[in-house]
Design a protein around this motif. Structure first.
Motif, PDB file in Angstrom:
ATOM      1  N   ALA A 294      12.761  -0.877  -5.210  1.00  9.89           N
ATOM      2  CA  ALA A 294      13.336  -0.305  -4.049  1.00  9.89           C
ATOM      3  C   ALA A 294      12.637  -1.246  -2.784  1.00  9.89           C
ATOM      4  O   ALA A 294      13.515  -1.664  -1.870  1.00  9.89           O
ATOM      5  CB  ALA A 294      13.147   1.225  -3.599  1.00  9.89           C
ATOM      6  N   GLU A 295      11.390  -1.584  -2.734  1.00  6.48           N
ATOM      7  CA  GLU A 295      10.780  -2.070  -1.949  1.00  6.48           C
ATOM      8  C   GLU A 295      11.366  -3.775  -1.929  1.00  6.48           C
ATOM      9  O   GLU A 295      11.660  -4.395  -0.747  1.00  6.48           O
ATOM     10  CB  GLU A 295       9.470  -2.381  -1.983  1.00  6.48           C
ATOM     11  N   LEU A 296      11.367  -4.415  -2.865  1.00  8.68           N
ATOM     12  CA  LEU A 296      12.053  -5.635  -2.871  1.00  8.68           C
ATOM     13  C   LEU A 296      13.450  -5.743  -2.604  1.00  8.68           C
ATOM     14  O   LEU A 296      13.773  -6.846  -1.915  1.00  8.68           O
ATOM     15  CB  LEU A 296      11.731  -6.162  -4.423  1.00  8.68           C
TER      16      LEU A 296
ATOM     17  N   ALA B 100       0.871  -1.145   0.111  1.00 10.85           N
ATOM     18  CA  ALA B 100      -0.093   0.009   0.005  1.00 10.85           C
ATOM     19  C   ALA B 100       0.972   1.273   0.102  1.00 10.85           C
ATOM     20  O   ALA B 100       0.573   2.310  -0.579  1.00 10.85           O
ATOM     21  CB  ALA B 100      -0.825   0.024   1.173  1.00 10.85           C
ATOM     22  N   GLN B 101       2.048   0.888   0.639  1.00  6.28           N
ATOM     23  CA  GLN B 101       2.827   2.312   0.614  1.00  6.28           C
ATOM     24  C   GLN B 101       3.500   2.633  -0.817  1.00  6.28           C
ATOM     25  O   GLN B 101       3.396   3.864  -1.249  1.00  6.28           O
ATOM     26  CB  GLN B 101       4.177   2.052   1.513  1.00  6.28           C
ATOM     27  N   ALA B 102       3.816   1.483  -1.460  1.00  4.70           N
ATOM     28  CA  ALA B 102       4.414   1.493  -2.721  1.00  4.70           C
ATOM     29  C   ALA B 102       3.351   2.269  -3.535  1.00  4.70           C
ATOM     30  O   ALA B 102       3.548   3.040  -4.520  1.00  4.70           O
ATOM     31  CB  ALA B 102       4.868   0.342  -3.356  1.00  4.70           C
ATOM     32  N   LEU B 103       1.966   1.990  -3.664  1.00  7.84           N
ATOM     33  CA  LEU B 103       0.781   2.135  -4.158  1.00  7.84           C
ATOM     34  C   LEU B 103       0.171   3.789  -3.991  1.00  7.84           C
ATOM     35  O   LEU B 103      -0.381   4.266  -4.639  1.00  7.84           O
ATOM     36  CB  LEU B 103      -0.259   1.515  -4.243  1.00  7.84           C
TER      37      LEU B 103
ATOM     38  N   LYS C 128       6.276   4.327 -14.187  1.00  8.05           N
ATOM     39  CA  LYS C 128       7.741   4.699 -13.783  1.00  8.05           C
ATOM     40  C   LYS C 128       7.973   4.774 -12.177  1.00  8.05           C
ATOM     41  O   LYS C 128       8.873   4.217 -11.582  1.00  8.05           O
ATOM     42  CB  LYS C 128       8.274   5.826 -14.479  1.00  8.05           C
ATOM     43  N   GLN C 129       6.874   5.591 -11.473  1.00  9.09           N
ATOM     44  CA  GLN C 129       7.045   5.741 -10.308  1.00  9.09           C
ATOM     45  C   GLN C 129       6.658   4.360  -9.573  1.00  9.09           C
ATOM     46  O   GLN C 129       7.482   4.062  -8.489  1.00  9.09           O
ATOM     47  CB  GLN C 129       5.936   6.794  -9.829  1.00  9.09           C
ATOM     48  N   LEU C 130       6.010   3.617  -9.803  1.00 14.61           N
ATOM     49  CA  LEU C 130       5.492   2.367  -9.366  1.00 14.61           C
ATOM     50  C   LEU C 130       6.645   1.416  -9.177  1.00 14.61           C
ATOM     51  O   LEU C 130       7.055   0.750  -8.228  1.00 14.61           O
ATOM     52  CB  LEU C 130       4.223   1.768  -9.574  1.00 14.61           C
ATOM     53  N   THR C 131       7.026   1.364 -10.471  1.00 14.78           N
ATOM     54  CA  THR C 131       8.245   0.271 -10.708  1.00 14.78           C
ATOM     55  C   THR C 131       9.400   0.754 -10.041  1.00 14.78           C
ATOM     56  O   THR C 131      10.085  -0.084  -9.273  1.00 14.78           O
ATOM     57  CB  THR C 131       8.711   0.570 -12.446  1.00 14.78           C
TER      58      THR C 131
ATOM     59  N   ALA D  63      20.287 -11.554  -4.208  1.00 17.43           N
ATOM     60  CA  ALA D  63      21.357 -10.552  -4.789  1.00 17.43           C
ATOM     61  C   ALA D  63      20.258  -9.255  -5.050  1.00 17.43           C
ATOM     62  O   ALA D  63      19.146  -9.300  -5.398  1.00 17.43           O
ATOM     63  CB  ALA D  63      22.137 -10.860  -6.089  1.00 17.43           C
ATOM     64  N   LYS D  64      20.860  -8.155  -5.323  1.00 13.74           N
ATOM     65  CA  LYS D  64      20.240  -6.796  -5.687  1.00 13.74           C
ATOM     66  C   LYS D  64      19.799  -7.009  -7.111  1.00 13.74           C
ATOM     67  O   LYS D  64      20.350  -7.528  -8.092  1.00 13.74           O
ATOM     68  CB  LYS D  64      21.343  -5.835  -5.600  1.00 13.74           C
TER      69      LYS D  64
END
Length: 225
Positions: free
Chosen positions: A155-157, A29-32, A147-150, A165-166
């Motif tokens: 960052a969240e993952l 929800a924070q990402a969205l 773009k913003q959600l991606t 790995a990153k």
């Protein structure tokens, strides 16, 4: 189909390790937060992540996807042919243009599929047996909201360390997409017994069905001839 046979011979190895899916959470929800739901009848995004056969097959089996077309993105129009792209020096990535109905499948859900079952986003300029920048992980967005959600989801993952790995996925706005040659379209559906497809692409479809059953469709939506 001779060209397709050559492609499989070049990149398939019986000793290569098949892909494994990673169960990941959907965007939080924070990402969205602050990202308004789409008001468009359809949206488009282009995903790259290894050979386009598998990426196309996954999204052709996704509910709400209207069309998934294999092609090239990230380079120049004059270099958008398989013979040149396969050399790795054109700037293009093998990619899939996904057109979807946001009332049936959200962009957030497509991202979850892309990062979990469609490919391994931690592999730099390769995807299992396929090596080179043409097989890089990349998302070419068509709206600021995408773009913003991606950005937020990556960052969240990474923060949650859901992968060992990153994430190395590149992110940029789509400038152009060039459909691939006819023999590349619907390849996984038309050649399910090909060794490469059986080892690397059919498992992706199986992972989608198992891990995200509500988003899975048994009958793929194919590119019309």
């Amino acid at each position: 189909m001779a060209g397709a046979v050559v492609v499989a011979a070049l990149y398939w190895s019986p000793n290569a390790v098949a892909e494994k899916a990673v169960a990941i959470p959907a965007p939080s929800a924070q990402a969205l937060a602050g990202i308004a739901p789409s008001t468009q009848a359809t949206e488009t995004v282009v995903f790259a992540g290894g050979c386009f056969w598998g990426i196309q097959a996954v999204f052709q089996h996704t509910n709400g996807v209207l069309e998934a077309v294999s092609g090239y993105a990230g380079g120049k129009k004059g270099d958008a042919q398989y013979e040149t792209v396969s050399g790795g020096g054109t700037g293009h990535a093998e990619a899939v243009q996904v057109r979807f109905d946001p009332t049936l499948v959200s962009y957030a859900q497509l991202l979850q599929i892309y990062f979990s079952v469609a490919h391994d986003p931690t592999q730099l300029n390769r995807q299992y047996p396929d090596v080179g920048p043409q097989y890089r992980s990349a998302v070419f967005t068509t709206t600021p909201a995408q773009k913003q959600l991606t950005e937020r989801y990556i960052a969240e993952l990474n923060a949650a360390k859901v992968f060992p790995a990153k994430i190395v996925t590149q992110l940029g706005a789509l400038t152009a997409f060039y459909p691939a040659e006819k023999y590349h379209q619907n390849y996984a559906t038309l050649h399910p017994d090909a060794q490469y497809i059986a080892q690397f692409d059919l498992p992706k479809i199986a992972h989608l069905k198992e891990m995200l059953p509500a988003l899975y469709r048994a009958q793929p939506v194919l590119v019309a001839n």
